[in-house]
Design an enzyme around this catalytic site. Structure first.
Site, short mmCIF file in Angstrom:
data_model
loop_
_atom_site.label_atom_id
_atom_site.label_comp_id
_atom_site.label_asym_id
_atom_site.label_seq_id
_atom_site.Cartn_x
_atom_site.Cartn_y
_atom_site.Cartn_z
N ARG A 197 0.85 -1.18 0.00
CA ARG A 197 0.00 0.00 0.00
C ARG A 197 0.89 1.24 0.00
NH1 ARG A 197 -3.30 -3.04 -1.34
NH2 ARG A 197 -5.35 -3.48 -0.44
N HIS A 252 -1.30 -0.92 -9.71
CA HIS A 252 -1.91 -1.76 -8.66
C HIS A 252 -2.51 -3.05 -9.23
CE1 HIS A 252 -3.98 -1.85 -4.47
NE2 HIS A 252 -3.76 -3.07 -4.93
#
Ligand code: NDP
Ligand code: OXD
Length: 318
Positions: free
Chosen positions: A233, A281
């Site tokens: 993250r 991502h």
């Protein structure tokens, strides 16, 4: 899964802006033919919903779901689900822990680590300049790789990196034993792990404890020229400090799949840095054909009054 339970019924709400509804519906119906699977755009009365299969649902999504019994996170990281105001209290939240997902993640991590270990960014740049720029390869055991986070995904990646002959260390909250990996635990050991990493790979969940854990001071502990890989993250890292240290050369190269803000804004300087590889991502994703079985099994468990598997711990937030 036992055939006698496979008639579980009830309504499941699906929300994801990235995953294909029809594919998931098909995979789930193969396990639970009686399930009423509804896309978020056609939910009907929220009070009819018993189960939710969601990836980053918007605020208010769970409002009115008075019969909700189970929330399944359509992925590994649950940071968008914990501590939400719209969640009815006490509803179990599970996440996917699919071996296929771990293999896909290990593939990305191996690619990124090898790219740095074999100096590929240097050769890519030399090629663009038409230069035959010989750089003598380093032996894998001379390249020290640290993996922060030794969970479902990190442990598999660390093991695979050690099989390539690298000197691999790992870091987690609780002590671990993993063949070929020098394991460390607890915050007191983190700075030493970082200081001894030629390649640092971030595979931690985002929690109140880990948010911003890779601050400027810690990034500065990396040996000069180290490579940095983040597949976890963006908010784990001080992105401004990372950018500055990449510009100064203190951090040599980076492979970044996750960012403080996603999509990464077009104006962000990271886009234009020659020593940074950016992917949007997707280091790993949930795979319907393999994950549907564990989702169906948890629906059956909950409808039979049993606790589901792969529950997250709301206290730890992962
Ligand atoms: P797990 O929950 O299985 O493992 C988390 C690991 O981090 C554990 O080893 C845990 O320690 C450690 N950890 C958690 N908090 C701390 C802390 N405060 N200090 C030290 N160690 C800590 O997660 P996964 O391996 O399944 O996934 C990791 C993350 O990867 C996800 O949370 C998600 O954010 C990200 N992800 C990214 C994807 C992408 O495409 N980019 C895809 C999938 C996941 P312990 O073992 O002691 O509990
Ligand atoms: C994630 C995922 O947690 O894709 O990022 O599962």
């Amino acid at each position: 899964m036992s055939g006698k339970h496979s008639t579980a019924s009830g309504a499941l709400a699906f929300y994801s802006q990235l995953d294909d509804f029809e594919t998931w519906k098909h995979a789930l119906l193969a396990q639970l033919p009686g399930l009423d699977i509804r896309h978020s755009s056609a939910l009907g009365d929220p009070a009819d919903i018993h189960y939710a299969l969601v990836w980053k649902p918007p605020a208010g999504f769970f409002d009115g779901m008075l019969k909700l019994r189970l929330i399944v996170n359509l992925g590994a990281g649950v940071d968008s689900l914990v501590n939400r105001a719209d969640l009815p209290p006490g509803i179990p939240i599970t996440r996917l822990t699919d071996p296929q997902m771990a293999r896909m993640m290990a593939g990305y991590v191996l690619f990124a680590a090898l790219r740095h270990a074999r100096d590929i960014p240097h050769f890519e740049q030399a090629q663009r300049q038409g230069k035959w720029s010989y750089r003598h390869p380093r032996s894998p055991d001379e390249i020290r790789i640290a993996v922060l986070g030794l969970g479902q995904l990190g442990a598999v990646a660390a093991t695979e990196l050690s099989r390539l002959g690298h000197a691999v260390s790992g870091w987690s909250r609780s002590p671990k034993k993993i063949d070929g990996v020098h394991c460390h635990a607890g915050l007191a050991t983190l700075d030493t792990v970082i200081a001894n990493a030629d390649i640092l790979i971030v595979m931690l969940p985002l929690t109140p404890e880990t948010r911003g854990i890779l601050n400027r001071e810690r990034l500065l502990r990396l040996p000069r020229g180290a490579a940095f890989i983040n597949v976890a993250r963006g908010a784990l890292v001080d992105q401004a400090a990372l950018t500055e240290l990449l510009a100064s050369g203190h951090i040599g190269t980076a492979t970044l799949d996750v960012f403080e803000q996603e999509p990464l804004p077009a104006t962000d300087p990271l886009w234009r840095m020659p020593n940074v590889l950016i992917t949007p991502h997707l280091a790993s994703v949930a795979i319907p054909s393999s994950a549907a079985r564990q989702i169906a099994s948890n629906i059956l468990r909950v409808s039979a009054g049993q606790a589901p598997e792969n529950l997250i711990d709301p206290g730890k937030a992962y």
